[in-house]
Scaffold this active site. Sequence first.
Site, PDB file in Angstrom:
ATOM      1  N   LYS A  58       6.537 -33.512  97.016  1.00 42.14           N
ATOM      2  CA  LYS A  58       6.184 -32.219  97.646  1.00 42.14           C
ATOM      3  C   LYS A  58       6.642 -32.211  99.105  1.00 42.14           C
ATOM      4  O   LYS A  58       7.281 -31.264  99.557  1.00 42.14           O
ATOM      5  CB  LYS A  58       4.676 -32.011  97.595  1.00 42.14           C
ATOM      6  CG  LYS A  58       4.155 -30.901  98.495  1.00 42.14           C
ATOM      7  CD  LYS A  58       2.657 -30.715  98.393  1.00 42.14           C
ATOM      8  CE  LYS A  58       1.886 -31.638  99.264  1.00 42.14           C
ATOM      9  NZ  LYS A  58       1.748 -31.224 100.688  1.00 42.14           N
ATOM     10  N   ASN A  59       6.351 -33.306  99.825  1.00 41.61           N
ATOM     11  CA  ASN A  59       6.592 -33.310 101.271  1.00 41.61           C
ATOM     12  C   ASN A  59       8.045 -33.564 101.656  1.00 41.61           C
ATOM     13  O   ASN A  59       8.370 -33.553 102.838  1.00 41.61           O
ATOM     14  CB  ASN A  59       5.666 -34.323 101.953  1.00 41.61           C
ATOM     15  CG  ASN A  59       4.219 -33.852 101.911  1.00 41.61           C
ATOM     16  OD1 ASN A  59       3.952 -32.689 101.576  1.00 41.61           O
ATOM     17  ND2 ASN A  59       3.283 -34.739 102.197  1.00 41.61           N
ATOM     18  N   CYS A 152      -7.182 -26.907 109.578  1.00 41.60           N
ATOM     19  CA  CYS A 152      -7.314 -26.981 108.117  1.00 41.60           C
ATOM     20  C   CYS A 152      -8.450 -27.961 107.860  1.00 41.60           C
ATOM     21  O   CYS A 152      -9.042 -28.519 108.771  1.00 41.60           O
ATOM     22  CB  CYS A 152      -6.007 -27.415 107.470  1.00 41.60           C
ATOM     23  SG  CYS A 152      -5.752 -29.181 107.482  1.00 41.60           S
ATOM     24  N   ARG A 157      -4.772 -30.053 113.654  1.00 39.42           N
ATOM     25  CA  ARG A 157      -3.352 -30.020 113.301  1.00 39.42           C
ATOM     26  C   ARG A 157      -2.535 -29.079 114.191  1.00 39.42           C
ATOM     27  O   ARG A 157      -1.922 -28.124 113.737  1.00 39.42           O
ATOM     28  CB  ARG A 157      -3.197 -29.690 111.826  1.00 39.42           C
ATOM     29  CG  ARG A 157      -4.002 -30.655 110.982  1.00 39.42           C
ATOM     30  CD  ARG A 157      -3.751 -30.603 109.538  1.00 39.42           C
ATOM     31  NE  ARG A 157      -2.433 -31.133 109.193  1.00 39.42           N
ATOM     32  CZ  ARG A 157      -1.958 -31.073 107.944  1.00 39.42           C
ATOM     33  NH1 ARG A 157      -2.674 -30.493 107.001  1.00 39.42           N
ATOM     34  NH2 ARG A 157      -0.771 -31.558 107.661  1.00 39.42           N
ATOM     35  N   ASP A 341      -2.367 -40.310 103.472  1.00 46.00           N
ATOM     36  CA  ASP A 341      -2.450 -39.515 102.237  1.00 46.00           C
ATOM     37  C   ASP A 341      -2.940 -40.335 101.056  1.00 46.00           C
ATOM     38  O   ASP A 341      -3.196 -39.784  99.992  1.00 46.00           O
ATOM     39  CB  ASP A 341      -1.087 -38.903 101.890  1.00 46.00           C
ATOM     40  CG  ASP A 341      -0.689 -37.845 102.885  1.00 46.00           C
ATOM     41  OD1 ASP A 341       0.488 -37.450 102.893  1.00 46.00           O
ATOM     42  OD2 ASP A 341      -1.543 -37.428 103.684  1.00 46.00           O
ATOM     43  N   ARG A 433      -2.062 -27.818  94.599  1.00 45.15           N
ATOM     44  CA  ARG A 433      -1.100 -27.726  95.686  1.00 45.15           C
ATOM     45  C   ARG A 433      -0.138 -28.901  95.661  1.00 45.15           C
ATOM     46  O   ARG A 433       0.987 -28.799  96.124  1.00 45.15           O
ATOM     47  CB  ARG A 433      -1.825 -27.722  97.040  1.00 45.15           C
ATOM     48  CG  ARG A 433      -2.648 -26.486  97.290  1.00 45.15           C
ATOM     49  CD  ARG A 433      -3.086 -26.417  98.716  1.00 45.15           C
ATOM     50  NE  ARG A 433      -1.955 -26.648  99.605  1.00 45.15           N
ATOM     51  CZ  ARG A 433      -2.079 -26.844 100.923  1.00 45.15           C
ATOM     52  NH1 ARG A 433      -3.261 -26.835 101.469  1.00 45.15           N
ATOM     53  NH2 ARG A 433      -1.017 -27.035 101.676  1.00 45.15           N
TER      54      ARG A 433
HETATM   55  C1  EPZ Z   1       2.709 -34.382 107.218  1.00 47.19           C
HETATM   56  O1  EPZ Z   1       1.856 -33.489 107.882  1.00 47.19           O
HETATM   57  C2  EPZ Z   1       2.377 -34.275 105.735  1.00 47.19           C
HETATM   58  N1  EPZ Z   1       2.632 -32.903 105.288  1.00 47.19           N
HETATM   59  C3  EPZ Z   1       0.899 -34.619 105.518  1.00 47.19           C
HETATM   60  O2  EPZ Z   1       0.650 -34.577 104.120  1.00 47.19           O
HETATM   61  C4  EPZ Z   1       0.671 -36.045 106.021  1.00 47.19           C
HETATM   62  O3  EPZ Z   1      -0.692 -36.365 105.869  1.00 47.19           O
HETATM   63  C5  EPZ Z   1       1.062 -36.127 107.501  1.00 47.19           C
HETATM   64  O4  EPZ Z   1       2.451 -35.729 107.663  1.00 47.19           O
HETATM   65  C6  EPZ Z   1       0.907 -37.521 108.079  1.00 47.19           C
HETATM   66  O5  EPZ Z   1       1.641 -38.411 107.349  1.00 47.19           O
HETATM   67  C7  EPZ Z   1       3.911 -32.530 105.031  1.00 47.19           C
HETATM   68  O6  EPZ Z   1       4.853 -33.298 105.179  1.00 47.19           O
HETATM   69  C8  EPZ Z   1       4.111 -31.127 104.543  1.00 47.19           C
HETATM   70  P1  EPZ Z   1       1.865 -34.926 111.556  1.00 47.19           P
HETATM   71  P2  EPZ Z   1       2.135 -33.116 109.439  1.00 47.19           P
HETATM   72  O7  EPZ Z   1       2.487 -33.860 112.369  1.00 47.19           O
HETATM   73  O8  EPZ Z   1       3.562 -33.186 109.736  1.00 47.19           O
HETATM   74  C9  EPZ Z   1      -0.876 -34.709 115.385  1.00 47.19           C
HETATM   75  C10 EPZ Z   1      -0.509 -33.996 102.180  1.00 47.19           C
HETATM   76  O9  EPZ Z   1      -1.609 -34.371 101.788  1.00 47.19           O
HETATM   77  N2  EPZ Z   1       0.065 -33.707 115.895  1.00 47.19           N
HETATM   78  O10 EPZ Z   1       2.656 -36.172 111.257  1.00 47.19           O
HETATM   79  O11 EPZ Z   1       1.405 -31.862 109.699  1.00 47.19           O
HETATM   80  C11 EPZ Z   1      -1.652 -34.225 114.173  1.00 47.19           C
HETATM   81  O12 EPZ Z   1      -2.791 -33.474 114.563  1.00 47.19           O
HETATM   82  C12 EPZ Z   1      -0.305 -33.623 103.630  1.00 47.19           C
HETATM   83  O13 EPZ Z   1       0.526 -33.940 101.487  1.00 47.19           O
HETATM   84  C13 EPZ Z   1      -0.110 -33.194 117.163  1.00 47.19           C
HETATM   85  O14 EPZ Z   1      -1.044 -33.549 117.866  1.00 47.19           O
HETATM   86  O15 EPZ Z   1       1.393 -34.306 110.176  1.00 47.19           O
HETATM   87  C14 EPZ Z   1      -2.024 -35.513 113.482  1.00 47.19           C
HETATM   88  O16 EPZ Z   1      -3.178 -36.044 114.081  1.00 47.19           O
HETATM   89  C15 EPZ Z   1      -1.626 -33.629 104.390  1.00 47.19           C
HETATM   90  N3  EPZ Z   1       0.776 -32.269 117.624  1.00 47.19           N
HETATM   91  C16 EPZ Z   1      -0.834 -36.432 113.766  1.00 47.19           C
HETATM   92  O17 EPZ Z   1      -0.141 -35.831 114.870  1.00 47.19           O
HETATM   93  C17 EPZ Z   1       1.838 -31.826 116.863  1.00 47.19           C
HETATM   94  O18 EPZ Z   1       2.623 -30.988 117.341  1.00 47.19           O
HETATM   95  C18 EPZ Z   1       0.146 -36.576 112.619  1.00 47.19           C
HETATM   96  O19 EPZ Z   1       0.469 -35.279 112.208  1.00 47.19           O
HETATM   97  C19 EPZ Z   1       1.997 -32.358 115.568  1.00 47.19           C
HETATM   98  C20 EPZ Z   1       1.104 -33.299 115.099  1.00 47.19           C
END
Ligand code: EPZ
Length: 456
Positions: A58-59, A152, A157, A341, A433
């Site tokens: 998916k990702n 969420c 996020r 995850d 999802r």
């Molecule tokens: C991706 O989310 C995945 N989703 C998530 O999978 C996964 O849990 C996550 O990466 C971490 O591995 C997709 O790829 C569609 P991040 P993403 O930006 O990109 C902080 C699932 O279950 N952050 O790597 O949204 C954020 O709050 C989903 O399939 C900022 O502070 O995650 C978090 O604490 C859930 N500012 C950390 O970084 C930003 O601009 C990691 O988030 C961006 C992120």
Amino acid sequence: MLCLPLKALLENTLGVLKESFFAFALAGLFPPFACPMDKLVIKGGARLHGEVEISGAKNAALPIMVASLLTSGESVIKRVPDLADVKTMGKLLENLGAAFHYESGTAMIRTERINKHTAPYELVKTMRASVLVIGPLLARTGRAKVSLPGGCAIGARPINLHLMGLKKMGAEITLEEGYVVARAKRLRGAVIYFDIPTVTGTENLMMAASLAAGTTIIENAAKEPEVIDLANALNTMGAKVRGAGESTVEIVGVDSLRPLSYCVIPDRVETGTFMTIAGITGGDILIKNCRAEHNDALITKLKEAGIITGQENSTTVRLKGPRRPSGHDIKTMPYPGFPTDMQAQFMALMSIATGTSIIRETIFENRFMHVAELKRMGADIDIEGSTATVRGVSKLKGADVMATDLRASASLIVAGLVAEGKTTIHRLYHLDRGYERIDEKLRGLGAAVERLRDGR
Ligand code: EPZ
């Protein structure tokens, strides 16, 4: 009062109901093929055995679908899983002027007419990955108006790092009534450092930089396999992305890209979920069409817990669960660390392990919502801040439980498969999802699992 014949009145009412149902579905409030009241009923105790095929990731599929915006023509993406999020992303691309068709695992996207620039709140609020369109829209059309995703279930996020990078590449960005409004005549190369290795942030900027003037360097980039898959997909389009999977990624901008023709990698979280299921049921499962090396951290922990794993070949791994796993600590980290995850699913496994396990969640601030539901099944878990202490119990008892987010839903399945008696998991749209046909796949392994449609 006009008195319509009863039949016509009923048809009329039914028609209105159907329309409103699909209106909700179109708005992405819940997937058209599932009802919010769907539930999964599991009769626990079977030791699962047999073969299961892993679906596309998916990702990886979601960002690669968005990459089609960078080019004009028909892109064909294979091994795209049949998921609610894929349908939502398809609707989002159609909202921007693309033509989207999905059939038996293949997504066809025509992007000759990308003439709109808005990702509406109704879609973005149901799928955070919608923010991935900002970079490509800016690169392709010079404009993007995307609803801020809002929080969420698992955390706030924010997307500040995405926006910081785009600003460094010359985008003008304002926030207007809950929307990010971005403009750029032509993005230019920049050096961008991420305080946190954000996955979709790295993906957003990789796509934006592919068509920028000059070279972009992303430092402290995310290294997830899905980031590498997107980079490989972009390079088949004629992009020049180097170093994906490392901390520093270099993207040399080009003037145009050709349409995509690509096959997505297997889903490592689905793979890890079935690995955990083999472990908790004491089963013997052959997991096919997977990339075991994407789950190294999890496999290390499963082996320590007593689960026997054997690589049959480059895409097949066999797992045999012990009578009862032993407890082990984990701490979620960015890839290649233990994946956040898989935290919920591993916690379910540890809930029936011998001894005590300490589980630390370092990526998201609220990713323990499965704990309350696992405790309703008899798990002995205490939470303090970002740490959960799991004292293994000899057995769990089936119960009615509520899915709260995608991976929490998976952990309830893992627990329900070993619990004594019946477990009913409500709000199945969370699961739909991210897991393709999981009830069918589980039945194929001998599990007593049934999906009950709305209201049954
Ligand atoms: C991706 O989310 C995945 N989703 C998530 O999978 C996964 O849990 C996550 O990466 C971490 O591995 C997709 O790829 C569609 P991040 P993403 O930006 O990109 C902080 C699932 O279950 N952050 O790597 O949204 C954020 O709050 C989903 O399939 C900022 O502070 O995650 C978090 O604490 C859930 N500012 C950390 O970084 C930003 O601009 C990691 O988030 C961006 C992120």
